[in-house]
Design a protein around this motif. Structure first.
Motif, PDB file in Angstrom:
ATOM      1  N   THR A 145       0.848  -1.183   0.000  1.00 15.93           N
ATOM      2  CA  THR A 145       0.000   0.000   0.000  1.00 15.93           C
ATOM      3  C   THR A 145       0.888   1.239   0.000  1.00 15.93           C
ATOM      4  N   VAL A 146       0.437   2.276  -0.724  1.00 12.93           N
ATOM      5  CA  VAL A 146       1.241   3.469  -0.940  1.00 12.93           C
ATOM      6  C   VAL A 146       0.365   4.706  -0.800  1.00 12.93           C
ATOM      7  N   LYS A 147       0.976   5.809  -0.440  1.00  7.87           N
ATOM      8  CA  LYS A 147       0.233   7.054  -0.226  1.00  7.87           C
ATOM      9  C   LYS A 147      -0.058   7.780  -1.538  1.00  7.87           C
ATOM     10  N   ASP A 148       0.935   7.853  -2.418  1.00  6.14           N
ATOM     11  CA  ASP A 148       0.817   8.572  -3.684  1.00  6.14           C
ATOM     12  C   ASP A 148       1.021   7.564  -4.805  1.00  6.14           C
ATOM     13  N   LEU A 149      -0.078   7.088  -5.380  1.00  5.40           N
ATOM     14  CA  LEU A 149      -0.012   6.011  -6.363  1.00  5.40           C
ATOM     15  C   LEU A 149       0.778   6.429  -7.600  1.00  5.40           C
ATOM     16  N   GLY A 150       0.609   7.663  -8.051  1.00  2.00           N
ATOM     17  CA  GLY A 150       1.326   8.123  -9.235  1.00  2.00           C
ATOM     18  C   GLY A 150       2.828   8.190  -9.015  1.00  2.00           C
ATOM     19  N   ARG A 151       3.236   8.684  -7.852  1.00  2.00           N
ATOM     20  CA  ARG A 151       4.665   8.783  -7.543  1.00  2.00           C
ATOM     21  C   ARG A 151       5.293   7.402  -7.410  1.00  2.00           C
ATOM     22  N   VAL A 182       3.578  -1.597 -16.685  1.00  2.00           N
ATOM     23  CA  VAL A 182       2.198  -1.591 -16.210  1.00  2.00           C
ATOM     24  C   VAL A 182       1.386  -2.604 -17.009  1.00  2.00           C
ATOM     25  N   SER A 183       0.783  -3.550 -16.312  1.00  2.00           N
ATOM     26  CA  SER A 183      -0.111  -4.517 -16.958  1.00  2.00           C
ATOM     27  C   SER A 183      -1.542  -4.004 -16.976  1.00  2.00           C
ATOM     28  N   ASP A 184      -1.984  -3.419 -15.875  1.00  2.00           N
ATOM     29  CA  ASP A 184      -3.315  -2.820 -15.761  1.00  2.00           C
ATOM     30  C   ASP A 184      -3.280  -1.824 -14.611  1.00  2.00           C
ATOM     31  N   GLU A 185      -4.208  -0.858 -14.647  1.00  2.00           N
ATOM     32  CA  GLU A 185      -4.283   0.117 -13.563  1.00  2.00           C
ATOM     33  C   GLU A 185      -5.637   0.797 -13.558  1.00  2.00           C
ATOM     34  N   ASP A 186      -5.981   1.318 -12.369  1.00  2.00           N
ATOM     35  CA  ASP A 186      -7.127   2.207 -12.234  1.00  2.00           C
ATOM     36  C   ASP A 186      -6.759   3.266 -11.205  1.00  2.00           C
ATOM     37  N   ASN A 187      -7.713   3.995 -10.683  1.00  2.00           N
ATOM     38  CA  ASN A 187      -7.409   5.085  -9.753  1.00  2.00           C
ATOM     39  C   ASN A 187      -6.919   4.614  -8.395  1.00  2.00           C
ATOM     40  N   GLU A 188      -7.101   3.321  -8.097  1.00  2.00           N
ATOM     41  CA  GLU A 188      -6.761   2.803  -6.775  1.00  2.00           C
ATOM     42  C   GLU A 188      -5.621   1.789  -6.783  1.00  2.00           C
ATOM     43  N   LYS A 219      -3.466   2.142  -3.382  1.00  2.00           N
ATOM     44  CA  LYS A 219      -3.513   3.443  -2.728  1.00  2.00           C
ATOM     45  C   LYS A 219      -4.124   3.311  -1.343  1.00  2.00           C
ATOM     46  N   THR A 220      -3.527   4.020  -0.366  1.00  2.00           N
ATOM     47  CA  THR A 220      -4.041   4.002   0.993  1.00  2.00           C
ATOM     48  C   THR A 220      -4.025   5.408   1.575  1.00  2.00           C
ATOM     49  N   ALA A 221      -4.949   5.658   2.483  1.00  2.00           N
ATOM     50  CA  ALA A 221      -4.936   6.906   3.239  1.00  2.00           C
ATOM     51  C   ALA A 221      -4.221   6.721   4.563  1.00  2.00           C
ATOM     52  N   GLY A 222      -3.916   5.477   4.910  1.00  2.00           N
ATOM     53  CA  GLY A 222      -3.251   5.177   6.172  1.00  2.00           C
ATOM     54  C   GLY A 222      -1.759   5.003   6.010  1.00  2.00           C
ATOM     55  N   ALA A 223      -1.152   4.348   7.002  1.00  2.00           N
ATOM     56  CA  ALA A 223       0.286   4.097   6.956  1.00  2.00           C
ATOM     57  C   ALA A 223       0.583   3.035   5.908  1.00  2.00           C
ATOM     58  N   PRO A 224       1.604   3.237   5.063  1.00  2.00           N
ATOM     59  CA  PRO A 224       1.956   2.233   4.052  1.00  2.00           C
ATOM     60  C   PRO A 224       2.331   0.902   4.699  1.00  2.00           C
TER      61      PRO A 224
END
Length: 331
Positions: A23-29, A42-48, A67-72
């Protein structure tokens, strides 16, 4: 001491380290880090979620970023089994042993069985995934380290001796192990199911926790390509250790910390351990013989890990203070 014997007729057939989910805070980064520095595709992706594979792998993913809003955290690590029938054998084995396991659904895979090993590590077993085109021959698309395949995980646990017995019973073979002043107890074990030194490594420490996961590369120059890409993209300070050489198996390596602090290694393709008459090699304390030249690892490398999601960490183990970079510099 004598390392526990390998069970060459295990209850089900694990074949290799397969995949993990972070789990990560900034998916794009994070996506930028792993595609531009490691060279994952990248094989597949969405917003999460982003599903990634290497240029050699045809299996849909070896790394999943959520993507997570908590601790990675690390949600789980994964192993391949040889056949679908091995999943049923694994479920029956866990039921007989009183080990909780459950079937879960993950996109782009067939059946997945999830359980916790004796250290508490969440593990997923899978026999098949969807496939994608192998990118190895398309050199113009290779980026950064152009990593070839996921090779292994290293984890911390308070009792590597227990895990060495556990995985030996599941058919894993040991290449190297540490005793570190307690000859009656193993303090680190390098265990494999494919013909190289490791698929899973357990080292004594606060856990269960993920220390690092590692991708193999074809040429040593790819290590420097990855480091150069990191510098050009503003990730230069994520190089934590190396480039250097491992003493145990003579492999060149570099360790990175991704934007969320997860540790990932790039290393030149490992040696082969094919002949069964080669015994496990016993070493001393972790950190004493693993680096033939260069400065010691920083303190962070010994003590900082990624916890598993929803799994409680053991208390910190007292009384072990390795030689660190900080100590060698008098800091």
């Amino acid at each position: 001491m004598k390392f526990p014997d390998t069970n060459y007729n295990p209850p089900f057939n694990i074949t290799r380290a397969s995949h993990l989910t972070l789990t990560v805070k900034d998916l794009g980064r994070s996506k930028e880090f792993y595609t531009e520095i490691f060279g994952l595709v990248v094989s597949d992706e969405d917003n999460e979620t982003v599903f990634l594979r290497t240029v050699e792998e045809i299996a849909h993913h070896s790394l999943v970023l959520r993507k997570t809003a908590g601790a990675p955290r690390c949600q789980s690590i994964g192993m391949r089994v040889q056949f679908e029938e091995d999943l049923d054998r694994a479920k029956a084995y866990f039921d007989r042993q009183g080990i909780r396991s459950e079937w879960i659904e993950i996109p782009f895979r067939q059946r997945t069985l999830r359980f916790h090993d004796c250290a508490g590590t969440p593990i997923e077993l899978v026999a098949q995934m969807e496939t994608r085109q192998r990118m190895l021959g398309q050199s113009r698309l290779h980026k950064g380290g152009a990593v070839l395949r996921l090779d292994h995980y290293q984890l911390h646990t308070p009792d590597p001796h227990e895990t060495s017995i556990y995985y030996s019973n599941l058919g894993f073979r040991c290449s190297d192990y540490n005793v570190g002043g307690t000859p009656e107890r193993i303090t680190g074990a390098f265990m494999s199911r494919k013909n190289n030194p490791h698929d899973i490594v357990y080292i004594r420490g606060r856990g269960p926790a993920l220390h690092h996961f590692a991708y193999a590369i074809m040429e040593s120059s790819h290590i420097f390509h990855a480091c150069d890409a990191a510098a050009q993209l503003g990730f230069g300070q994520t190089v934590e250790r190396g480039p250097q050489r491992h003493g145990l198996d003579h492999m060149l390596y570099v360790y990175f910390r991704d934007p969320d602090g997860h540790r990932a290694e790039i290393f030149i393709m490992p040696i082969q351990l094919i002949d069964l008459e080669e015994p496990p090699h016993e070493w001393g304390t972790v950190g004493t013989l693993e680096q033939p030249w260069g400065r010691p690892a920083p303190r962070s490398w010994f003590f900082e890990t990624t916890p598993f999601e929803g799994v409680e960490l053991s208390p910190r183990i007292e009384g072990w203070e390795p030689m660190t970079l900080e100590k060698s510099l008098g800091m």
